[in-house]
Design an enzyme around this catalytic site. Structure first.
Site, PDB file in Angstrom:
ATOM      1  CB  ILE A 174      -7.843  -7.992   2.970  1.00 27.81           C
ATOM      2  CG1 ILE A 174      -7.493  -6.662   2.044  1.00 27.81           C
ATOM      3  CG2 ILE A 174      -9.559  -7.807   3.357  1.00 27.81           C
ATOM      4  CD1 ILE A 174      -8.399  -6.542   1.123  1.00 27.81           C
ATOM      5  CG  ASP A 175      -3.201  -4.303   1.681  1.00 30.40           C
ATOM      6  OD1 ASP A 175      -3.864  -5.232   1.061  1.00 30.40           O
ATOM      7  OD2 ASP A 175      -3.228  -3.760   2.785  1.00 30.40           O
ATOM      8  CD  GLN A 224      -9.656  -6.602  -3.798  1.00 31.69           C
ATOM      9  OE1 GLN A 224      -8.936  -7.043  -5.012  1.00 31.69           O
ATOM     10  NE2 GLN A 224      -9.524  -5.262  -4.895  1.00 31.69           N
ATOM     11  N   GLY A 230      -3.367  -4.336  -2.606  1.00 31.58           N
ATOM     12  CA  GLY A 230      -2.122  -4.727  -2.441  1.00 31.58           C
ATOM     13  C   GLY A 230      -1.409  -4.407  -2.075  1.00 31.58           C
ATOM     14  NE  ARG A 231      -1.812   1.307   0.496  1.00 34.33           N
ATOM     15  CZ  ARG A 231      -2.049   0.931   2.015  1.00 34.33           C
ATOM     16  NH1 ARG A 231      -1.359   0.033   2.818  1.00 34.33           N
ATOM     17  NH2 ARG A 231      -3.429   1.103   2.053  1.00 34.33           N
TER      18      ARG A 231
END
Length: 380
Positions: A121-122, A282, A168-169
């Site tokens: 997802i990132d 999410q 999202g890091r």
């Protein structure tokens, strides 16, 4: 979307005449500890369709960093089981795992073709236009942000400041997706008012000033930022001392920047500030799935099987956006070594020059990935 890719692997293997399809329970970690391989050969057409729509990982997942000898053991298990093709679904770290297994098999002259199947997802894998999983998570972030904006506007007399912290890091693809919520019927003043991405560090004092400016002008403010939003000195907002968790691949996890900012904003502005942190919801909220994302997840799974059947190994399937006004992609490949442990950040042209939002170029890039248009609402 990991299950949609798995369904694609199973369906394509059947179409090419393979009699047996095995699944690793909890990935390579399960295989190394002796967990029984799941025989997926007998799944019905109905079960495959259900699998595409099943949240999380139906086989279980892991975050395991290979140690000396692990790749060789996995290759040997594959030889013993008669496995000739290994499709490993995941992100940056999974690409590293796949590359090691491919190298070990080649060194031992084991007939095993290893293909990486992208899923994160990132959206931060190099050499692919985007990653399956991102479109659905981006849709979640965009739609929840739009819904939050209506709630915050309605409650602005008591709760005028809202922060949303997304995953999202170190890459801003996911918080950036919140900017898609601005495409509604209420013009450029529509929330989110501020979106911060890790590629543009922001001092806490500057964020307070940004929010104060919006609040004074509109009477309410919605802010989106990522879980590791940094300040210009490289520190994570709100982090005190060491991270609260570091995974086997060295990824650090800190306390909530949004919680810290909510407390700071409340003290500085003298009004209530709230924060929402959807966390892992999410990445598994099936009600927000993008149909485009699901179709592409199955597409890369099928492509992986075709590549392995043709004798290809040591590559990851990629998605290549085609030129033209109508959105279309085709699959390609890239060496696993290029993807392993690497991270693709938001390009400069996708980030607003003031560091407080995204650009039209980003909106054009991301809009097709979330599938159907976001629902429109009305104001009275």
């Amino acid at each position: 979307m990991i299950n949609a890719s798995l369904a694609g692997v199973i369906a394509e293997a059947r179409a090419l005449g393979y009699e047996r399809v095995l699944g690793m329970r909890h990935g390579v970690q399960g295989m190394l500890r002796g967990d029984a391989l799941a025989d997926l050969s007998g799944l019905s057409a109905t079960e495959l369709e259900q699998l595409k729509r099943t949240p999380s990982s139906a086989l279980g997942s892991c975050r395991y960093k290979l140690t000396a000898g692990d790749a060789e053991r996995i290759a040997e298990v594959c030889r013993a089981e008669g496995v000739v093709g290994l499709a490993y679904i995941g992100g940056n770290d999974s690409a590293d795992t796949s590359a090691q297994i491919a190298g070990a098999a080649a060194a031992a002259t084991i007939d095993l073709n290893v293909i990486g199947v992208p899923k994160t997802i990132d959206n931060d894998l190099p050499s692919t236009d985007h990653c399956p999983g991102y479109g659905s998570a981006a849709r979640f972030v965009a739609q929840v942000t739009r819904e939050t904006s209506f709630d915050t506007r309605a409650m602005r007399s008591t709760d005028p400041i809202r922060l949303i912290e997304v995953m999202g890091r170190h890459a801003g693809w996911l918080p950036g997706a919140a900017w898609l919520a601005k495409g509604g019927a209420f013009g450029p003043a529509e929330a989110p008012h501020l979106v911060y991405v890790p590629e543009r560090p922001r001092a806490v004092e500057q964020i307070v000033a940004d929010v104060r400016e919006v609040y004074r002008g509109q009477g309410w403010c919605v802010v989106v930022l990522c879980e590791n939003q940094p300040t210009p000195d490289g520190k994570i907002i709100g982090a005190i001392g060491e991270p609260r968790w570091v995974d086997p691949f060295g990824n650090a996890y800190f306390d909530s920047p949004a919680q810290f900012l909510a407390q700071t904003l409340q003290a500085e502005l003298g009004v209530r500030a709230r924060f929402d942190k959807p966390g892992t919801i999410q990445r598994m909220a099936t009600a927000y799935v993008s149909r485009t994302d699901r179709e592409e997840a199955e597409l890369v799974g099928r492509a992986a099987v075709r590549l392995a059947s043709q004798g290809t190994s040591g590559v990851m399937v990629t998605l290549e956006r085609q030129p033209g006004e109508t959105y279309a992609v085709k699959t390609g490949t890239t060496p696993l070594q290029i993807v392993a442990n690497q991270q693709k950040l938001l390009p400069d042209e996708f980030i607003a020059t003031d560091g407080r939002g995204l650009t039209a170029a980003f909106v054009a890039y991301a809009t097709p990935l979330i599938g159907d248009p976001l629902p429109e609402f009305t104001r009275l």
